[in-house]
Design an enzyme around this catalytic site. Sequence first.
Site, mmCIF file in Angstrom:
data_model
loop_
_atom_site.group_PDB
_atom_site.id
_atom_site.type_symbol
_atom_site.label_atom_id
_atom_site.label_comp_id
_atom_site.label_asym_id
_atom_site.label_seq_id
_atom_site.Cartn_x
_atom_site.Cartn_y
_atom_site.Cartn_z
ATOM 1 N N LYS A 197 0.851 -1.199 0.000
ATOM 2 C CA LYS A 197 0.000 0.000 0.000
ATOM 3 C C LYS A 197 0.882 1.242 0.000
ATOM 4 C CE LYS A 197 -4.087 1.866 2.421
ATOM 5 N NZ LYS A 197 -4.945 1.736 3.612
ATOM 6 N N SER A 207 -9.900 2.015 2.521
ATOM 7 C CA SER A 207 -8.996 2.722 1.646
ATOM 8 C C SER A 207 -8.044 1.831 0.867
ATOM 9 C CB SER A 207 -8.160 3.700 2.470
ATOM 10 O OG SER A 207 -7.319 2.998 3.371
ATOM 11 N N SER A 264 -10.035 -0.440 6.675
ATOM 12 C CA SER A 264 -9.423 -0.283 5.351
ATOM 13 C C SER A 264 -8.726 -1.512 4.812
ATOM 14 C CB SER A 264 -8.435 0.889 5.365
ATOM 15 O OG SER A 264 -9.136 2.114 5.382
#
Lengths: 517, 500
Positions: free
Chosen positions: A87, A162, A186
Amino acid sequence: MTEPTDSAALTRLTAAELAARIHAGEISAERVTQAHLNRISEVDGAVHAFLHVDTEGALDAARAVDAELAAGKQPRSALAGVPLALKDVFTTNGVPTTCGSRILDGWIPPYDATVTRKLREAGVVILGKANMDEFAMGSSTENSAFGPTRNPWDHDRIPGGSGGGSAASLAAFEAPLAVGTDTGGSIRQPAAVTGTVGVKPTYGGVSRYGLVAFSSSLDQGGPCARTVLDAALLHEVIGGHDPLDSTSIDAAVPPVVAAARQGADGDLRGVRVGVVTEFAGEGYQPGVLSSFHAAVETLRGLGAEVVEVSCPNFEHALPAYYLINPSEASSNLARFDAMRYGLRVGENGASAEEVMSATREAGFGAEVKRRIMLGTFALSSGYYDAYYGQAQKVRTLVSRDFAAAFERVDVLVSPTTPTTAFPIGERVDDPMAMYRADLCTVPVNLAGNAAISVPSGLSDEDGLPVGLQVMAPAMADERMYRVGAAFEAARDAAQGGSLVLGCPSVPGTVEPQGSGA
Amino acid sequence: MTTMAETMDYDEVVARFDPVLGLEVHVELSTATKMFCGCATTFGAEPNTQVCPTCLGLPGSLPVVNGAAVESAIRIGLALNCDISPWCRFARKNYFYPDMPKNFQTSQYDEPIAFEGWMDVELADGDTVRVGIERAHMEEDTGKSLHVGGADGRIHGASHSLLDYNRAGVPLIEIVTKPIEGVGDRAPEVARAYVTALRDLLRALQVSDVRMDQGSLRCDANVSLRPVGTTEFGTRTETKNVNSLRSVERAVRYEMTRQAAVLAGGGEIVQETRHFDEGSQTTSAGRRKETAEDYRYFPEPDLVPIAPSADWVARLRETLPEKPAELRKRIQQEWQLSDAELRDLLNAGAVEVIAATVQAGATPDEARSWWVSYLAQQANTRGVELAELPIGPAQVAKVIALVNAGELTNKLAREVIDGVLAGEGEPAEVVAARGLAVVSDDSALTAAVDEALAAQPDVADKIRAGKVQAAGAIVGAVMKATKGQADAKRVRELILERCS
């Protein structure tokens, strides 16, 4: 079944399978990496799971693993040579890190996050940086300044957020592993809506050093994978005490791999499972609830003792969460001011204050600005007690609900998220609707304990994946791995294979095959 | 047209108004590393060479508390008779400024590590004032802005600014007094005496360099006036840039006369930050604080609470040095000083350094003679306090030991001290580098003696005839020949030997 040898087939293997073949010398890490890079170039134009693909860095890392194995050395870790999507919220020395924000466009960090360092030291091959909602604020990845990620199950739907990029890279077979961060869901919510596995470890279980902070008291890095065992293997690579993070737990990583292997035996006799009664009813998609109820029956069938547990303060968790995270974010994001790095906007001759203001105006997206304003307000003198202070009290109450529940049961279960993947654009103008995607996931962040999302099936209405959330007490992460692995094995056996292998084709892919399981 | 006087005569000020003071002192700790990272804290290093992701506030970086700084904070708190909090947290103080890398300062807010203390402050005439200590808390320093192109390095009129983050993250302790009331016309003196006493205490604790000129001790002076006989506090101003003890006194005095003039003229005091100007000895308006800045404090989530155990605090209490006031009483007895002699030493700022020199091995007389004469001259020339000289008591004691061992003459000793003051290193290094050791090699000295005797045969004859006092001329010649690096006593002995 023949050994998968072609590039596309390699991408269907789990991390554990890939590692076994690489470590046995059957295939090279470089070939595995190249197969995934090929897959990325084929599909990522449509999926957009990656913000940056580090082709050379990935191949170099893979060749290094191959060279060590060729020299007769032991693999550096159980995952040496296996590719991964990271990420874009973790710093990577020499590789761009944007957090999905214009304000960090062009920033190349001079240091590695502890998670990044541990991955490199373990010989895990970092393919690139995964897309995300800007500064991890969102539940759909639509808030990325660099464009949304699409759900491999339906390109018109969100992949969750997210960490939509991390989850989508798994479901699109661009990577067998990913690392995400979970502040309010997330990791788990994207896992649920993409049919993959996502883990939020106990707070402090994975170092936050180098994780660009959104909400410091809630943020937690964790593993994303297509199987529970793969998630456990990755958990053990990235977890553990870090002296650079004061909030890191000074204890050994819970025995999650052993628990996942134990769970795969499918025996849950003696395990007490609590169904959270508050997570049902209005706002829950019927197909989600029916998949959840079926999952509970599966657990019962494996020998688990299932009881209903009420956690009355969980209904206050979401509003408290939406005061705490903006408050901390308003302070954490103050440093993006154009003085030292990142975007700089402003006329030559403008004052520092003018440059700061213009840069933040241009560099932050609408959701980030909304949270900064909410948080600034909530922390203001005269409002602090009514907002931030009250939210902290709710946090204590939520923790007490968990403590009371875990007196009675070993794990708690719920749907991971109230609905399946919603259409892109549907909630962008309705922040409250967007925030409700975190309804079932935020209590765990507030209390700091652990949870996993495991695919439970497809929803009757839309045929989209549904996630089962299993919650464990702090520092007892192994419990949810055991239950999650047991459920996964039972579900896969009943359905003839892993759910995600049924993910529809995306442009340029071959039809998914059944696994050998 | 009439113009209102800018200041009021001081006697009139104190006849009409009662001053209230509040002093905030920031002390930079002399820990090897910064408050929340492992960077060095050396003063005066090349800009931006003592930085890392954490003290630059790079995205993703995290703080880790420096245990040595917490220890210093607790010792300071104990020395100020404070309670030590058994559990306290850091807090974020949020405001934007380019020299603050995170745009928040990690500080403490409503949970200071030390609180509710006091310090007795002795004034020049021997009176003692007890100053209440509100709190002492830990925080990190900011970087430094260098404003270029404007006047006096101030931001007004500057074309651009340079930023040095070496200081960012250096550990600070902020010590805040309770309101100091009821001292009347002695307020400026009390302010100075308090900062002096605090500085001496911190030096004795060995927690800071306490150099006001280098900013390792900084004082902000809050001053307000109220009409004599009233109790409600007046509006205060906060004067910054007070960079010497003398300035503390002058800044307070000036603010009193300025505020009195404003109030007497029917005006109102504006709550603001004021800037002390060393040149004019006046204050000028700085940042206005009429809309109180909202720092949006909240507990620092990146750090765990500090919970000093009672055991640890008790152990630290045992490490506290003798308090300066007690030290003075003891020294007066031990050195048998009259009150006047002690006051002279106190006014010269010499008591602590002499005591420390004695502790390092010198006799009280030796230590006194060096500090009140040669070293006092050097301090005077440089315009600094004795304790601010770049030579410390241990080094002075070493020089004295070398003299006693016959390795240095007094003249050479002064040269060694000059070398240490010039930054040439420790006394032994200066001796070696400058070649200052006494010529104690008897063969070399004997040769010099023989040469001198040969040059002055008549004097030599007199000595041989028993006129011992004539040897002085030969001693002088030998000392001249050895450039003063000989031990005169030994030279005299050798002369008498050669002439016997």
